[in-house]
Design a protein around this motif. Structure first.
Motif, PDB file in Angstrom:
ATOM      1  N   UNK A   1       0.879  -1.170   0.000  1.00 27.02           N
ATOM      2  CA  UNK A   1       0.000   0.000   0.000  1.00 27.02           C
ATOM      3  C   UNK A   1       0.915   1.219   0.000  1.00 27.02           C
ATOM      4  N   UNK A   2       0.886   1.937  -1.085  1.00 24.93           N
ATOM      5  CA  UNK A   2       1.835   3.028  -1.322  1.00 24.93           C
ATOM      6  C   UNK A   2       1.353   4.307  -0.659  1.00 24.93           C
ATOM      7  N   UNK A   3       2.119   4.764   0.326  1.00 29.53           N
ATOM      8  CA  UNK A   3       1.819   6.009   1.034  1.00 29.53           C
ATOM      9  C   UNK A   3       2.995   6.959   0.838  1.00 29.53           C
ATOM     10  N   UNK A   4       2.973   7.763  -0.201  1.00 26.80           N
ATOM     11  CA  UNK A   4       4.098   8.677  -0.439  1.00 26.80           C
ATOM     12  C   UNK A   4       4.354   9.572   0.774  1.00 26.80           C
ATOM     13  N   UNK A   5       5.628   9.744   1.097  1.00 27.16           N
ATOM     14  CA  UNK A   5       5.991  10.590   2.220  1.00 27.16           C
ATOM     15  C   UNK A   5       5.884   9.935   3.577  1.00 27.16           C
ATOM     16  N   UNK A   6       5.553   8.628   3.622  1.00 29.46           N
ATOM     17  CA  UNK A   6       5.448   7.947   4.912  1.00 29.46           C
ATOM     18  C   UNK A   6       6.778   8.012   5.653  1.00 29.46           C
ATOM     19  N   UNK A   7       6.734   8.283   6.954  1.00 31.29           N
ATOM     20  CA  UNK A   7       7.960   8.399   7.729  1.00 31.29           C
ATOM     21  C   UNK A   7       8.687   7.087   7.895  1.00 31.29           C
ATOM     22  N   UNK A   8       7.969   5.982   7.865  1.00 32.76           N
ATOM     23  CA  UNK A   8       8.547   4.649   7.936  1.00 32.76           C
ATOM     24  C   UNK A   8       7.642   3.694   7.178  1.00 32.76           C
ATOM     25  N   UNK A   9       8.144   2.480   6.965  1.00 31.38           N
ATOM     26  CA  UNK A   9       7.330   1.429   6.364  1.00 31.38           C
ATOM     27  C   UNK A   9       6.902   0.452   7.446  1.00 31.38           C
ATOM     28  N   UNK A  10       5.634   0.055   7.413  1.00 30.21           N
ATOM     29  CA  UNK A  10       5.139  -1.015   8.271  1.00 30.21           C
ATOM     30  C   UNK A  10       5.202  -2.310   7.486  1.00 30.21           C
ATOM     31  N   UNK A  11       5.768  -3.344   8.072  1.00 28.47           N
ATOM     32  CA  UNK A  11       5.928  -4.638   7.413  1.00 28.47           C
ATOM     33  C   UNK A  11       5.210  -5.680   8.263  1.00 28.47           C
ATOM     34  N   UNK A  12       4.247  -6.390   7.662  1.00 26.35           N
ATOM     35  CA  UNK A  12       3.475  -7.401   8.381  1.00 26.35           C
ATOM     36  C   UNK A  12       3.482  -8.697   7.575  1.00 26.35           C
ATOM     37  N   UNK A  13       3.858  -9.793   8.233  1.00 23.53           N
ATOM     38  CA  UNK A  13       3.711 -11.139   7.669  1.00 23.53           C
ATOM     39  C   UNK A  13       2.552 -11.802   8.398  1.00 23.53           C
ATOM     40  N   UNK A  14       1.629 -12.397   7.657  1.00 25.38           N
ATOM     41  CA  UNK A  14       0.416 -12.912   8.291  1.00 25.38           C
ATOM     42  C   UNK A  14      -0.075 -14.180   7.600  1.00 25.38           C
ATOM     43  N   UNK A  15      -0.781 -14.994   8.380  1.00 34.97           N
ATOM     44  CA  UNK A  15      -1.501 -16.127   7.830  1.00 34.97           C
ATOM     45  C   UNK A  15      -2.481 -16.635   8.878  1.00 34.97           C
ATOM     46  N   UNK A  16      -3.337 -17.541   8.481  1.00 31.55           N
ATOM     47  CA  UNK A  16      -4.313 -18.074   9.431  1.00 31.55           C
ATOM     48  C   UNK A  16      -3.627 -18.894  10.512  1.00 31.55           C
ATOM     49  N   UNK A  17      -4.236 -18.855  11.705  1.00 28.92           N
ATOM     50  CA  UNK A  17      -3.701 -19.685  12.789  1.00 28.92           C
ATOM     51  C   UNK A  17      -4.773 -20.685  13.221  1.00 28.92           C
ATOM     52  N   UNK A  18      -5.136 -20.690  14.487  1.00 30.33           N
ATOM     53  CA  UNK A  18      -6.033 -21.735  15.000  1.00 30.33           C
ATOM     54  C   UNK A  18      -7.130 -21.114  15.857  1.00 30.33           C
ATOM     55  N   UNK A  19      -8.101 -21.927  16.160  1.00 28.17           N
ATOM     56  CA  UNK A  19      -9.126 -21.543  17.122  1.00 28.17           C
ATOM     57  C   UNK A  19      -8.557 -21.654  18.535  1.00 28.17           C
ATOM     58  N   UNK A  20      -9.175 -20.950  19.468  1.00 30.06           N
ATOM     59  CA  UNK A  20      -8.670 -20.924  20.847  1.00 30.06           C
ATOM     60  C   UNK A  20      -8.690 -22.300  21.490  1.00 30.06           C
ATOM     61  N   UNK A  21      -9.611 -23.171  21.106  1.00 33.75           N
ATOM     62  CA  UNK A  21      -9.693 -24.491  21.739  1.00 33.75           C
ATOM     63  C   UNK A  21      -8.946 -25.563  20.951  1.00 33.75           C
ATOM     64  N   UNK A  22      -8.160 -25.175  19.965  1.00 32.71           N
ATOM     65  CA  UNK A  22      -7.408 -26.128  19.154  1.00 32.71           C
ATOM     66  C   UNK A  22      -6.261 -26.736  19.971  1.00 32.71           C
ATOM     67  N   UNK A  23      -5.934 -27.992  19.679  1.00 32.75           N
ATOM     68  CA  UNK A  23      -4.857 -28.673  20.395  1.00 32.75           C
ATOM     69  C   UNK A  23      -3.507 -28.001  20.175  1.00 32.75           C
ATOM     70  N   UNK A  24      -3.371 -27.293  19.063  1.00 34.84           N
ATOM     71  CA  UNK A  24      -2.106 -26.611  18.774  1.00 34.84           C
ATOM     72  C   UNK A  24      -1.996 -25.251  19.435  1.00 34.84           C
ATOM     73  N   UNK A  25      -3.007 -24.828  20.172  1.00 33.40           N
ATOM     74  CA  UNK A  25      -2.993 -23.468  20.710  1.00 33.40           C
ATOM     75  C   UNK A  25      -1.780 -23.232  21.607  1.00 33.40           C
ATOM     76  N   UNK A  26      -1.545 -24.086  22.592  1.00 32.48           N
ATOM     77  CA  UNK A  26      -0.443 -23.843  23.522  1.00 32.48           C
ATOM     78  C   UNK A  26       0.925 -23.955  22.848  1.00 32.48           C
ATOM     79  N   UNK A  27       1.187 -24.972  22.008  1.00 32.75           N
ATOM     80  CA  UNK A  27       2.464 -24.976  21.281  1.00 32.75           C
ATOM     81  C   UNK A  27       2.662 -23.730  20.415  1.00 32.75           C
ATOM     82  N   UNK A  28       1.597 -23.244  19.774  1.00 30.82           N
ATOM     83  CA  UNK A  28       1.729 -22.050  18.944  1.00 30.82           C
ATOM     84  C   UNK A  28       1.895 -20.795  19.803  1.00 30.82           C
TER      85      UNK A  28
END
Length: 970
Positions: free
Chosen positions: A762-789
């Protein structure tokens, strides 16, 4: 300031309630007392008079510290608290940004960063090993008059922290590479806090230089890029030799300890430190009184709403008029019944925000009132309206009701600001720095109570006059008005020549020659409260978590509906419904509601999360019954008046415009669409510039009827309350609440189908810095992988010692901080790893994030690395239970996710049971890099070519074409 604590010059731009240490940002964005008997009222009383009895029994317990002074001049204060398993250690140095040498603005703050590095007997990052890695934390801040370092650790680690604090006072090690790296970190902090924030320049740079004429307070505490670049390693060594000495330090210890043992450790580690025989540089500038009004207009890029600030020089902290000015400020702008909110935001609707902030520093002070203009309102309208409100204080006395309300708010605020040992230590530290008198923090309660209406009129006529007014306009830069430059080369009373000569160069001793760090003692186990439960006849589930401590009680009423339940084209509906409950009932107008809440010294509000909506209340124990009765009325009988909806929509729209001016906020608004597309989880929970104005009163009423109902409600009490008292209050407030006849609304498949990963710029000319985000789906709160993740996410980006922060900030100085978050939800949640960096480093930083993600699933962490990260999670959990709101939030979340209440006591054990192999396996299943999406917001011209070379399919969306209503963002 290492991560997110307040500090620097902009500490003054926070609104402070009585005690300086607790504050709410001005930008957008002791012994326990016995329980007090409740004053309850039957449900029929909801239709009675709007008058509320003001609290009469609230007492703020004294801080209760013991004092002694070592022979070398160090002051020591200690306070025992057997109700906690932790201990807080703070060291306050009487040196701040006012002491920055000429040509070295920002130096005290830069030095603060360096004090976290090596000492003679401790390699770099040892302090983090001694705090984060055992379940505690550390941080620091620099303000005008002080630099303070603070830690909270399990009580059995107290001796080790005392050893470490004495080490960095007496034998700091700084080499050229460390100095340059940390200076780069501070420069990134400057870019993030000052340049990338839409109002950072206003409050961080321009206001101080306008308010002060000669005092060094006029320089920004964070300095300037030029002055930071000019600093040298020799400056560092001389600064340490000048100011970091035992007779310039205050040691504060509060928590669970043995007094005799603590005294012995202090004598062992601090008493041998020598007091230099030379004086420190004199620095007590008398700021001349203002001789006439001043005004200026400043410009900056990406300013979404014009701002105006009017300020008046007032008094230093230790002045008798501080109490009256503090109460005046409370009447002026604290809460929605305050004069500024009522006039500028509610009645005239010319301001998106209107508030004030008193600043009482050690040698001078001021009161500033500001407004962010809304809609088509002009800065001149804002200036005129603020002037009118200030004139009222001079021309007529405040009412008894206003006076009582402001005092109750301040005293209840002081009570909340003493819930934890760390907070109580901070209250003492500020009092000592500002006045030198440990009794100040306790005495100011009585000073507030003694303020009269005549006192307020007197100080208004003395200080807040037209002739003393400093007026600032802050506008968006354009071709005709380029960005205003920071003033450089400001004279200062301290020069480099005034600093002491550099002492003996200290280096890290060979490992075999180092004094060993003390071993920890026997641990004290945190205690979780016993949760009691009942269900009312209408289906409301009631949970009670009683605690000892201060006379405060929290209530949290939650519903199984959140922003994911917003209908198509109505993003923001759940949040707007929540915000409307304080905006009128069939009996009370919004100003009447605000007045009642503030008269009680209470807080009542609501907010919508992704899956749930929470209504919360917090009040002193003696008025909690009245507070809950009012909360029930707001929940059960909202008016949703059309004119109030229009006001809320206008404020929400202005808030969105501000959010869409800052790179990090733009990225967070966009990530949902990238990960979930058109599914309910994909829409921005705060709504969009299209959906918010489309919401109608009928939409609000329908959403409320379908989702705010007893059969889906959970009510949690926490704090100074017995289960029996809680049952009675719950029955009186909600027992006769009838279930609506309309069916319960449900949303299926909130996360929707998995989507292919994307790389979006997302191009914001003149932005003082760049925000960098890496993202993907994770799990539901009651998933068995919740605590390891959860453990894996903390390993990756859960603190200063995490892998991302190590790679991006500590090793390379590319960011002020980097972290990761596991957003577990009822359906598939979202995982993010994020940071902000100079635009030209965006591609490099994205690569570093992805490399660390890949390593998480490619190889198991060692037990030695994983154990400290588990301790960090458990320590944060334990500290959150020390406040009534924190405890209530944990209990409510367990209930909302249909988890057993036994999980509260089992939480630490489940975190500690996670193995390295489980983390690796869960990361491989859920966080594989081939499914990661990247969102980068910044000035694309500075990095797009390099990014395209790595990702030929990158999508570039100009900010003015960003469409948050669309799954494609176009």
């Amino acid at each position: 300031m290492r991560l997110s604590t307040k500090g620097l010059k902009e500490i003054r731009m926070f609104k402070r309630h009585l005690i300086v240490t607790a504050a709410a940002t001005a930008l957008m964005m002791g012994a326990a007392l016995p329980a007090v008997a409740f004053e309850t009222a039957p449900a029929s009383a909801r239709a009675a008079s709007a008058q509320v009895q003001a609290p009469a029994g609230v007492e703020v317990p004294p801080l209760g510290f013991e004092r002694r002074v070592l022979d070398n001049g160090m002051e020591v204060y200690t306070a025992l608290d057997r109700n906690t398993s932790n201990v807080a250690v703070q060291v306050w140095y009487r040196v701040g940004s006012k002491d920055d040498p000429q040509g070295r603005s920002g130096f005290a703050h830069l030095f603060e960063h360096l004090l976290f590095k090596a000492t003679r007997n401790m390699p770099e990052e040892t302090l983090d090993r001694l705090t984060e890695d055992v379940g505690g934390y550390n941080n620091a801040f620099t303000a005008d008059d002080v630099t303070a370092y603070h830690e909270v650790v399990p009580a059995n680690h107290l001796e080790r922290i005392l050893f470490a604090e004495a080490e960095r006072l007496g034998s700091l090690v700084v080499d050229e590479d460390t100095f340059i790296s940390e200076r780069d970190v501070v420069k990134n902090e400057y870019r993030q806090r000052i340049l990338a924030s839409p109002y950072g320049r206003l409050f961080g740079l321009f206001m101080p230089q306008m308010i002060y004429q000669e005092h060094p307070y006029r320089r920004p505490g964070i300095g300037s890029i030029e002055d930071l670049d000019a600093a040298t390693l020799d400056d560092v060594l001389r600064f340490h030799e000048t100011y970091y000495r035992p007779d310039n330090a205050i040691l504060i210890v509060a928590g669970n300890f043995d007094q005799a043992q603590l005294d012995g450790w202090i004598d062992q580690y601090f008493a041998p430190l020598e007091r230099p025989d030379r004086p420190m540089p004199a620095n007590d500038v008398a700021e001349p009184d203002i001789t006439g009004p001043r005004e200026a207009t400043f410009y900056a890029p990406n300013v979404p709403l014009p701002a105006v600030v009017l300020s008046w020089p007032t008094v230093a902290y230790d002045h008798p008029d501080r109490a009256a000015l503090t109460v005046l400020d409370g009447i002026l702008s604290t809460g929605e019944s305050s004069r500024m909110y009522r006039s500028l935001v509610y009645d005239q609707q010319i301001a998106a925000q209107a508030s004030s902030m008193p600043d009482f520093a050690q040698q001078a002070g001021y009161l500033a009132a500001y407004s962010l203009m809304a809609g088509e309102a002009t800065p001149e309208q804002g200036i005129a309206s603020i002037q009118a409100e200030i004139a009222r204080f001079r021309n007529e006395r405040v009412t008894d009701a206003e006076l009582t309300e402001a005092k109750n708010e301040l005293i209840a605020g002081a009570l909340r600001e003493r819930e934890t040992t760390d907070q109580r230590a901070s209250a003492l530290g500020w009092a000592l720095i500002m006045t030198g008198d440990p009794a100040t923090a306790d005495n100011e309660i009585a000073a507030i109570q003694a303020v009269t209406a005549a006192d307020i009129q007197r100080v208004a006529r003395r200080y807040l006059t037209p002739e003393r007014t400093i007026t600032v306009r802050y506008l968006n830069a354009d071709d005709a008005n380029p960005p205003s430059e920071q003033v450089l080369n400001v004279t200062a009373p301290v020069t480099l020549d005034d600093l002491a000569p550099a002492g003996e160069l200290v280096t890290l001793a060979p490992e075999a020659e180092r004094v060993p760090i003390p071993e920890p003692g026997a641990p004290l186990e945190p205690v979780t409260p016993q949760i009691s439960e009942r269900t009312l006849a209408n289906g409301v589930r009631v949970l009670v978590a009683p605690t000892g401590g201060l006379p405060l009680i929290s209530a949290r009423l939650s519903f199984d509906a959140g922003t994911a339940d917003d209908p198509q084209g109505r993003a923001g509906l759940a949040g707007l419904t929540a915000s409307m409950i304080n905006q009128g009932t069939s009996r009370l107008s919004p100003p009447e509601i605000a007045t009642q809440i503030e008269q009680l010294g209470a807080s009542i509000g609501a907010g919508a999360g992704v899956d749930f909506t929470n209504v919360y209340a917090n009040a002193p124990a003696d008025v909690f019954g009245q507070t809950l009765t009012l909360m029930a009325e707001l929940v059960r009988d909202p008016a949703f008046a059309a004119e109030e909806l229009e006001r809320q929509q206008s404020q929400a729209m202005d808030g969105l415009r501000v959010a869409l001016s800052e790179p990090g906020s733009i990225a967070s608004q966009s990530v949902g669409r990238v990960i979930y597309g058109a599914a309910p989880y994909g829409a921005p929970g705060s709504g969009t510039l299209t959906t918010v104005p489309a919401i109608t009163r009928d939409d609000l009423a329908a959403f409320h009827t379908a989702n705010w109902r007893p059969s889906t409600a959970t009510l949690v009490f926490s704090g100074d309350i017995t289960p029996e008292a809680a049952w009675a209050l719950a029955e009186q407030a909600f027992g006769d609440w009838a279930e609506p006849s309309a069916p319960t609304a449900t949303v299926d498949d909130s996360a929707g189908a998995a989507l292919a990963p994307r790389v979006v710029v997302i191009d914001q000319p003149g932005a003082g810095q760049a925000a960098v985000v890496a993202a993907r789906r994770s799990v539901a709160r009651d998933d068995a992988d919740y605590y390891p993740l959860l453990v894996g996410t903390n390993l990756l980006g859960g603190g200063y010692s995490s892998r991302l922060n190590q790679e991006i900030r500590i090793k390379r100085g590319l960011s002020y901080g980097a972290g990761a978050s596991l957003g577990a939800r009822a359906d598939q949640g979202v995982f993010t790893a994020s940071t902000q960096t100079p635009n030209e480093n965006a591609v490099e930083v994205a690569g570093l994030i992805l490399a660390e993600l890949a390593r998480l699933s490619a190889e198991p962490a060692s037990e030695a690395e994983l154990g400290p990260r588990q301790a960090t999670i458990v320590g944060g959990f334990g500290r959150s239970l020390e406040t009534v709101d924190g405890l209530g939030s944990w209990v409510a979340n367990l209930a909302l996710y249909d988890l057993p209440m036994s999980d509260l006591a089992a939480y630490a054990g489940r975190v500690n049971a996670v193995t390295p192999e489980e983390v690796q396996a869960a990361a491989g299943r859920v966080l594989a890099v081939d499914g990661i999406s990247l969102v980068i917001v910044g000035d694309a011209s500075l990095f797009i070519d390099d990014l395209r070379a790595a990702y030929p399919d990158v999508e570039v969306i100009p900010l003015d074409q960003l469409n948050l209503d669309s799954a494609t963002l176009r």
